[in-house]
Design a protein around this motif. Structure first.
Motif, PDB file in Angstrom:
ATOM      1  N   UNK A 121       0.853  -1.190   0.000  1.00  0.00           N
ATOM      2  CA  UNK A 121       0.000   0.000   0.000  1.00  0.00           C
ATOM      3  C   UNK A 121       0.885   1.234   0.000  1.00  0.00           C
ATOM      4  N   UNK A 122       0.535   2.206  -0.838  1.00  0.00           N
ATOM      5  CA  UNK A 122       1.260   3.474  -0.905  1.00  0.00           C
ATOM      6  C   UNK A 122       0.270   4.594  -0.582  1.00  0.00           C
ATOM      7  N   UNK A 123       0.544   5.340   0.469  1.00  0.00           N
ATOM      8  CA  UNK A 123      -0.289   6.481   0.852  1.00  0.00           C
ATOM      9  C   UNK A 123       0.404   7.756   0.389  1.00  0.00           C
ATOM     10  N   UNK A 124      -0.175   8.431  -0.580  1.00  0.00           N
ATOM     11  CA  UNK A 124       0.423   9.641  -1.136  1.00  0.00           C
ATOM     12  C   UNK A 124      -0.292  10.871  -0.573  1.00  0.00           C
ATOM     13  N   UNK A 125       0.432  11.645   0.213  1.00  0.00           N
ATOM     14  CA  UNK A 125      -0.110  12.881   0.786  1.00  0.00           C
ATOM     15  C   UNK A 125      -1.355  12.636   1.638  1.00  0.00           C
ATOM     16  N   UNK A 126      -1.384  11.533   2.343  1.00  0.00           N
ATOM     17  CA  UNK A 126      -2.493  11.254   3.265  1.00  0.00           C
ATOM     18  C   UNK A 126      -2.232  12.022   4.549  1.00  0.00           C
ATOM     19  N   UNK A 127      -3.072  12.986   4.851  1.00  0.00           N
ATOM     20  CA  UNK A 127      -2.792  13.914   5.937  1.00  0.00           C
ATOM     21  C   UNK A 127      -3.455  13.543   7.259  1.00  0.00           C
ATOM     22  N   UNK A 133      -3.421   5.598   9.887  1.00  0.00           N
ATOM     23  CA  UNK A 133      -3.333   4.454  10.794  1.00  0.00           C
ATOM     24  C   UNK A 133      -4.264   3.329  10.391  1.00  0.00           C
ATOM     25  N   UNK A 134      -5.463   3.678   9.915  1.00  0.00           N
ATOM     26  CA  UNK A 134      -6.418   2.654   9.506  1.00  0.00           C
ATOM     27  C   UNK A 134      -5.959   1.946   8.239  1.00  0.00           C
ATOM     28  N   UNK A 135      -5.333   2.671   7.314  1.00  0.00           N
ATOM     29  CA  UNK A 135      -4.795   2.019   6.116  1.00  0.00           C
ATOM     30  C   UNK A 135      -3.707   1.018   6.507  1.00  0.00           C
ATOM     31  N   UNK A 136      -2.847   1.395   7.445  1.00  0.00           N
ATOM     32  CA  UNK A 136      -1.814   0.469   7.916  1.00  0.00           C
ATOM     33  C   UNK A 136      -2.464  -0.768   8.532  1.00  0.00           C
ATOM     34  N   UNK A 137      -3.505  -0.558   9.307  1.00  0.00           N
ATOM     35  CA  UNK A 137      -4.219  -1.691   9.925  1.00  0.00           C
ATOM     36  C   UNK A 137      -4.854  -2.579   8.853  1.00  0.00           C
ATOM     37  N   UNK A 219       1.005  -2.862  -6.051  1.00  0.00           N
ATOM     38  CA  UNK A 219       1.053  -1.800  -5.045  1.00  0.00           C
ATOM     39  C   UNK A 219      -0.133  -0.885  -5.307  1.00  0.00           C
ATOM     40  N   UNK A 220      -1.001  -0.743  -4.312  1.00  0.00           N
ATOM     41  CA  UNK A 220      -2.153   0.155  -4.432  1.00  0.00           C
ATOM     42  C   UNK A 220      -1.717   1.557  -4.039  1.00  0.00           C
ATOM     43  N   UNK A 221      -2.070   2.518  -4.871  1.00  0.00           N
ATOM     44  CA  UNK A 221      -1.717   3.911  -4.645  1.00  0.00           C
ATOM     45  C   UNK A 221      -2.970   4.669  -4.208  1.00  0.00           C
ATOM     46  N   UNK A 222      -2.943   5.184  -2.987  1.00  0.00           N
ATOM     47  CA  UNK A 222      -4.076   5.910  -2.428  1.00  0.00           C
ATOM     48  C   UNK A 222      -3.704   7.378  -2.241  1.00  0.00           C
ATOM     49  N   UNK A 223      -4.629   8.264  -2.597  1.00  0.00           N
ATOM     50  CA  UNK A 223      -4.350   9.687  -2.527  1.00  0.00           C
ATOM     51  C   UNK A 223      -4.933  10.356  -1.300  1.00  0.00           C
ATOM     52  N   UNK A 224      -4.796  11.650  -1.278  1.00  0.00           N
ATOM     53  CA  UNK A 224      -5.277  12.464  -0.170  1.00  0.00           C
ATOM     54  C   UNK A 224      -6.786  12.308   0.009  1.00  0.00           C
ATOM     55  N   UNK A 254     -11.408   7.204   2.379  1.00  0.00           N
ATOM     56  CA  UNK A 254     -10.102   6.624   2.063  1.00  0.00           C
ATOM     57  C   UNK A 254      -9.898   5.264   2.709  1.00  0.00           C
ATOM     58  N   UNK A 255     -10.141   5.175   4.013  1.00  0.00           N
ATOM     59  CA  UNK A 255      -9.863   3.927   4.722  1.00  0.00           C
ATOM     60  C   UNK A 255     -10.728   2.780   4.204  1.00  0.00           C
ATOM     61  N   UNK A 256     -11.999   3.074   3.922  1.00  0.00           N
ATOM     62  CA  UNK A 256     -12.887   2.033   3.394  1.00  0.00           C
ATOM     63  C   UNK A 256     -12.448   1.601   2.006  1.00  0.00           C
ATOM     64  N   UNK A 257     -12.098   2.561   1.166  1.00  0.00           N
ATOM     65  CA  UNK A 257     -11.625   2.230  -0.179  1.00  0.00           C
ATOM     66  C   UNK A 257     -10.358   1.382  -0.122  1.00  0.00           C
ATOM     67  N   UNK A 258      -9.457   1.727   0.797  1.00  0.00           N
ATOM     68  CA  UNK A 258      -8.228   0.953   0.937  1.00  0.00           C
ATOM     69  C   UNK A 258      -8.525  -0.484   1.339  1.00  0.00           C
ATOM     70  N   UNK A 259      -9.458  -0.659   2.266  1.00  0.00           N
ATOM     71  CA  UNK A 259      -9.808  -2.009   2.708  1.00  0.00           C
ATOM     72  C   UNK A 259     -10.381  -2.824   1.552  1.00  0.00           C
TER      73      UNK A 259
END
Length: 287
Positions: A121-127, A133-137, A219-224, A254-259
């Motif tokens: 997972x790649x978090x780009x400019x996630x503020x 933290x939820x994406x990491x989880x 690798x999933x790329x997630x934005x702000x 974001x977190x739901x989309x990442x999951x």
């Protein structure tokens, strides 16, 4: 003097004051230390050799969590009994759970994560620290090999971020990198496809699962969370993938989309490549 008779450290104690400074990012950066709050975080931190430097605990927590105390003793981690006010001064939650650990930074160089496994997972400019933290989880739960925080993403050692990982920060490698475009290029050079999660993507997530796209190292790329991925960054990905919205919701957070994305890849990567015919079927049905 027995431990029960020993004076408790107060919020004025030098050790407590030193630890309290780690609530500030500049102090964390200078010392490469951070605070992990609560029994779950402290317990998981102790599974990483050499991670925990010191633990502050109120007497009730020390009694309740004897397993943590024993694990700390085996690693010769300093255990400091403190009063309620001292613990409250170290904690960021309204109702502290009685334990706070001082831990060393865990991040690794980006190349170590890029080559670590087939799902990243790649978090780009996630503020937002809670989102990061939820994406990491979620990445941990989906069996991802690591997470990269790129651009101006939030500090992973922010207290809210650490709490949002619910211990997953200590389970998988985390890397920090300033240049997201460079990370995308490095992933692609390593044979990892980059899929940009994008509501306007040209590829539907369900179609990507059906046509085998998600089975490849990804690798999933997630934005702000507010403005998503910049067009120039999304264009660098191998595909821009949209999650189908079947109801009337405007979008997913974001977190739901990442999951959803991470689990779709995890399922595809674990699915047998060749599915045989149903048992008992000898050929096509019909005339």
């Amino acid at each position: 003097m027995s431990e029960a008779d020993a004076p408790l450290l107060t919020s004025r104690s030098g050790r407590v004051k030193t630890a309290r400074r780690l609530a500030r990012r500049v102090s964390r950066a200078e010392t490469r230390l951070f605070l992990a709050e609560g029994p779950q975080a402290v317990r998981e931190a102790l599974t990483v050799p050499g991670c925990v430097r010191e633990i502050f605990a109120v007497a009730a927590a020390a009694e309740q969590h004897r397993d943590i105390r024993a694990a700390a003793a085996r690693q010769q981690v300093a255990w400091q009994l403190v009063d309620d006010a001292a613990l409250a001064s170290l904690a960021e939650t309204v109702q502290p759970q009685g334990l706070v650990a001082v831990c060393r930074f865990l991040d690794v160089p980006a190349p170590d994560v890029i080559g670590s496994g087939p799902l990243l997972a790649v978090c780009a400019d996630v503020r937002d620290p809670g989102n990061a933290g939820t994406v990491i989880r979620c990445a941990d739960a989906a069996g991802a090999a690591g997470v990269l925080l790129t651009g101006s993403s939030v500090d992973p050692y922010n207290g809210k971020t650490v709490r949002a990982t619910v211990g997953s920060l200590f389970h998988l490698p985390i890397a920090l990198a300033r240049d997201t475009a460079e990370v995308v290029a490095q992933l692609q050079m390593a044979g990892v496809q980059v899929l940009a999660a994008d509501g306007g993507g040209e590829l539907d997530l369900d179609d990507a699962a059906d046509d085998g796209t998600l089975a490849a190292p990804t690798a999933w790329l997630f934005g702000n969370e507010a403005w998503g991925l910049p067009a120039e960054l999304a264009a660098l990905a191998d595909h821009r993938v949209r999650i189908p919205v079947h109801g009337r919701a405007e979008s997913l957070n974001l977190a739901t989309a990442a999951a959803v994305c991470l689990y779709a890849s995890a399922r595809a990567q674990r699915r047998p490549r060749h599915v045989g015919r149903m048992a008992g079927a000898s050929g096509p049905v019909g005339d």
